[in-house]
Design an enzyme around this catalytic site. Structure first.
Site, PDB file in Angstrom:
ATOM      1  N   TYR A  47       0.836  -1.200   0.000  1.00 26.31           N
ATOM      2  CA  TYR A  47       0.000   0.000   0.000  1.00 26.31           C
ATOM      3  C   TYR A  47       0.872   1.252   0.000  1.00 26.31           C
ATOM      4  O   TYR A  47       0.547   2.247  -0.655  1.00 26.31           O
ATOM      5  CB  TYR A  47      -0.916   0.035   1.220  1.00 26.31           C
ATOM      6  CG  TYR A  47      -1.747  -1.209   1.443  1.00 26.31           C
ATOM      7  CD1 TYR A  47      -2.058  -2.067   0.397  1.00 26.31           C
ATOM      8  CD2 TYR A  47      -2.225  -1.541   2.704  1.00 26.31           C
ATOM      9  CE1 TYR A  47      -2.813  -3.214   0.599  1.00 26.31           C
ATOM     10  CE2 TYR A  47      -2.980  -2.685   2.921  1.00 26.31           C
ATOM     11  CZ  TYR A  47      -3.265  -3.527   1.872  1.00 26.31           C
ATOM     12  OH  TYR A  47      -4.007  -4.654   2.079  1.00 26.31           O
TER      13      TYR A  47
ATOM     14  N   GLU B 218      10.959 -10.031   1.678  1.00 24.45           N
ATOM     15  CA  GLU B 218      11.297  -9.971   3.106  1.00 24.45           C
ATOM     16  C   GLU B 218      12.049 -11.234   3.482  1.00 24.45           C
ATOM     17  O   GLU B 218      12.185 -12.173   2.689  1.00 24.45           O
ATOM     18  CB  GLU B 218      10.044  -9.812   3.961  1.00 24.45           C
ATOM     19  CG  GLU B 218       9.059 -10.948   3.872  1.00 24.45           C
ATOM     20  CD  GLU B 218       7.745 -10.683   4.591  1.00 24.45           C
ATOM     21  OE1 GLU B 218       7.190 -11.636   5.149  1.00 24.45           O
ATOM     22  OE2 GLU B 218       7.259  -9.534   4.573  1.00 24.45           O
TER      23      GLU B 218
ATOM     24  N   HIS C 186       4.743 -12.098   9.972  1.00 23.38           N
ATOM     25  CA  HIS C 186       4.175 -12.999   8.971  1.00 23.38           C
ATOM     26  C   HIS C 186       4.565 -14.436   9.279  1.00 23.38           C
ATOM     27  O   HIS C 186       5.653 -14.706   9.778  1.00 23.38           O
ATOM     28  CB  HIS C 186       4.687 -12.643   7.573  1.00 23.38           C
ATOM     29  CG  HIS C 186       4.116 -11.384   7.030  1.00 23.38           C
ATOM     30  ND1 HIS C 186       4.802 -10.580   6.137  1.00 23.38           N
ATOM     31  CD2 HIS C 186       2.930 -10.760   7.245  1.00 23.38           C
ATOM     32  CE1 HIS C 186       4.055  -9.532   5.823  1.00 23.38           C
ATOM     33  NE2 HIS C 186       2.921  -9.615   6.492  1.00 23.38           N
TER      34      HIS C 186
END
Length: 636
Positions: free
Chosen positions: A101, A151, A194
């Site tokens: 985003y 990541e 995550h």
């Protein structure tokens, strides 16, 4: 399907039923399946991937993904915040929702807009990975350039770098790629928000991923707000742009080098990658581990395995069952030694189909790689160990079963063991309750346990940091810690629960750490509303009366309203919309919290070129950070 013949289906189903819904869509041969749920049990997804490999009709995106969105086609399958998106030229691939985003907002501000945005998601084994998404964007006529957001965890970014290198070699005018990798500042032994944000033996760290992408001529940035300008420069043919924040460089501990703070496309050869020294001591908490004696008891029960303490005699070797994220399947991990200086390539993977179990034919190849004696008794004992590990893997829903073994008296002896089990199986589906009950909460950090009870992911970082962080979104939280260059005291992700109440609860947890001198709130308002977060910060400040200043950076949805609330609150709060300015202010405010009685070397306070440069201006002299001390906001 028979009546409507749809092109895609969206799986908005809770984690405990999501795997069954995905399987139904595969059986119905829906071409595109987008699953957004988080916390689907790992073994459920391994079964799904085994099914996907047996067909060619359906593609899965997700799970643990915000979905996909075509700004040009005005079609969204997911939950991305629509106000951020503008039809345009940039394709975006991202593991992190919040970082994507931010990249969307940056490319909108740069006047570039977006074409197709693919949220591959932060799951351990996503259905569509970065390399797959690159192949899609290569053929997308609306995409002129690509933003890639990776990541820590897995090999996907290295595979993407290989794909990009091959793409450049076969394409006359390749689409430029700008990249970012979050997780440079690692928290050894922890999962950074995550499900897939961790590295096991044989997997690269964030620094190695950055180096590999650089070597593939990808322009690397360190914050998603810089994507717009970097992509514009690449599209215009400019290859080097000085960054706007400062000249300071954050240190890549994994690579032992400084990450470059400029946009560039130079060719750099990746350095050798290190792996955890033993294959045992640095494993992540996802999320249940057994004590070593319990692990050995399980091995004895499963196959009568010879287990005991290491006597110091014999070379310890690594034999594990884990996850091969590239093949989206379980695998056997093997390494002939466990020394500190071994590179990742010494750990070999032997994938096997989830539904069929380990391949008996691979045992001899594993034994050969382990440099074991090729005798019948040694091979038989290795086969028995692998079978026992596999039985535990399936029965207890493990994600990593790691053992250290030595060759002794004609057989394999286990001299070390650490077993990790998937907590999502219990949390989402109520399975493995007996394992969950073994968790010793009393031995864990009370602040981390308190945060977990409130749905907040909080990890206390090691070191002498002074800035407490509060962020919405795991990827953005990782990137915030990276950008603070060792000054962060913690990783904190409010996740999808960034409400006024969770902001207050986050403040309570952060303030328990006596190192905190400043709190840095970094919120990108996608689905989260900026004014709601601002009210939460104000409420928390009034109720808790923190003795440290608070810097609040709010971008995205209702950002102006949120910034106005902060500015007009009458409280010692500092409101920003620019990340770099906010981060610099947080570091600067640390100095104002250092009293006269806390004389410290400058380098102990600020290992930061920008701050040293500012001190030089204040002193009208060159500051020697080895001898200069800092007192009462004045250099001495």
């Amino acid at each position: 399907m028979a009546q409507l013949k749809p092109d895609a289906t969206a799986i908005y189903v809770a984690a405990h039923q999501a795997a069954a819904a995905i399987e139904e869509a595969i059986e119905a041969e829906v071409p595109l399946i987008v699953a957004v749920a988080e916390h689907i049990p790992l073994h459920d997804m391994l079964r799904i991937h085994s099914v996907l490999k047996s067909q060619s009709k359906s593609r899965l995106v997700g799970p643990n993904s915000p979905g996909i969105i075509s700004a040009v086609g005005r079609c969204r399958i997911g939950f991305q915040p629509l106000p951020c998106f503008t039809p345009g030229r940039i394709g975006i691939i991202a593991k992190s929702g919040t970082l994507s985003y931010e990249a969307v907002a940056s490319t909108t501000r740069a006047g570039l807009g977006q074409s197709l945005c693919i949220g591959v998601g932060g799951d351990i084994v996503p259905g569509t990975d970065i390399r797959d998404a690159l192949a899609v964007l290569e053929d997308d006529p609306d995409t002129d350039a690509i933003a890639l957001i990776g990541e820590i965890g897995g090999m996907g970014e290295l595979e993407a770098a290989d794909w990009i290198r091959e793409y450049h070699s076969r394409t006359k005018s390749p689409k430029p790629v700008v990249g970012l990798v979050a997780g440079v500042t690692e928290a050894p032994g922890r999962i950074l928000g995550h499900a897939g944000a961790f590295a096991i033996a044989g997997e690269p760290d964030a620094g190695a991923k950055i180096a590999a992408l650089e070597a593939a001529r990808v322009t690397m940035v360190d914050h998603p707000a810089k994507f717009g300008e970097a992509l514009k420069a690449r599209l215009e043919g400019r290859t080097t742009i000085t960054e706007s924040w400062s000249s300071r460089a954050f240190h890549d501990r994994g690579m032992g080098r400084e990450q470059r703070r400029q946009f560039h496309t130079g060719f750099h050869r990746p350095q050798p990658r290190k792996r955890p020294s033993s294959g045992l001591g640095q494993h992540q908490r996802r999320h249940i581990y057994l004590a070593e004696d319990k692990c050995m008891d399980l091995l004895r029960e499963a196959g009568g395995i010879n287990c005991g303490a290491y006597s110091g005699s014999g070379v310890r070797k690594l034999v594990s069952i884990g996850i091969d994220r590239s093949t989206r399947s379980p695998c056997i991990l093997a390494a002939p030694t466990t020394g500190e200086d071994q590179v990742n390539d010494i750990v070999k993977r032997y994938p096997f189909d989830y539904r069929n179990g380990p391949d008996e034919l691979s045992i001899e190849r594993i034994a050969n790689h382990l440099q074991l004696a090729q005798t019948e008794s040694v091979i038989a004992s290795l086969r028995r160990l692998v079978r026992s590990l596999a039985a535990i893997f399936y029965d207890k829903e493990a994600f990593l079963l790691s053992t250290l073994v030595v060759e002794r008296l004609g057989e394999i002896k286990v001299v070390g063991a650490r077993f990790g089990f998937d907590d999502a199986a219990h949390r989402s589906c109520g399975r493995q309750a007996e394992l969950h009950e073994t968790r010793n909460v009393a031995a864990e950090d009370p602040a981390e346990v308190q945060a977990e009870r409130n749905g907040i992911v909080y990890i206390k970082l090691r070191g002498d940091g002074t800035v407490g962080t509060l962020v919405n979104g795991a990827g953005l939280a990782m990137n915030t810690v990276d950008a603070l260059s060792g000054n962060a005291t913690n990783f904190l992700d409010t996740g999808g629960k960034a409400t006024a109440e969770t902001v207050k609860q986050s403040f309570e947890v952060i303030l328990q750490d006596p190192r905190v001198r400043v709190i840095f709130v970094n919120i990108f308002g996608g689905l989260t509303l900026g004014d709601m977060i601002a009210n939460g910060v104000i409420l928390a400040f009034k109720e808790l009366s923190p003795s440290v200043p608070v810097v609040v950076r709010i971008r995205g949805t209702n950002e102006k309203e949120g910034q106005k609330l902060i500015a007009e609150s009458g409280l010692p709060l500092y409101a920003f919309d620019d990340f770099e300015e906010a981060a610099a202010k947080a570091i600067e405010l640390v100095s104002e919290c250092i009293g006269i009685d806390e004389m410290k070397p400058v380098t102990d306070l600020f290992r930061d070129d920008l701050l040293r440069a500012r001190l030089s201006i204040y002193c009208d002299m060159a500051v020697d950070s080895r001898t200069c001390t800092y007192s009462n906001s004045k250099p001495v």
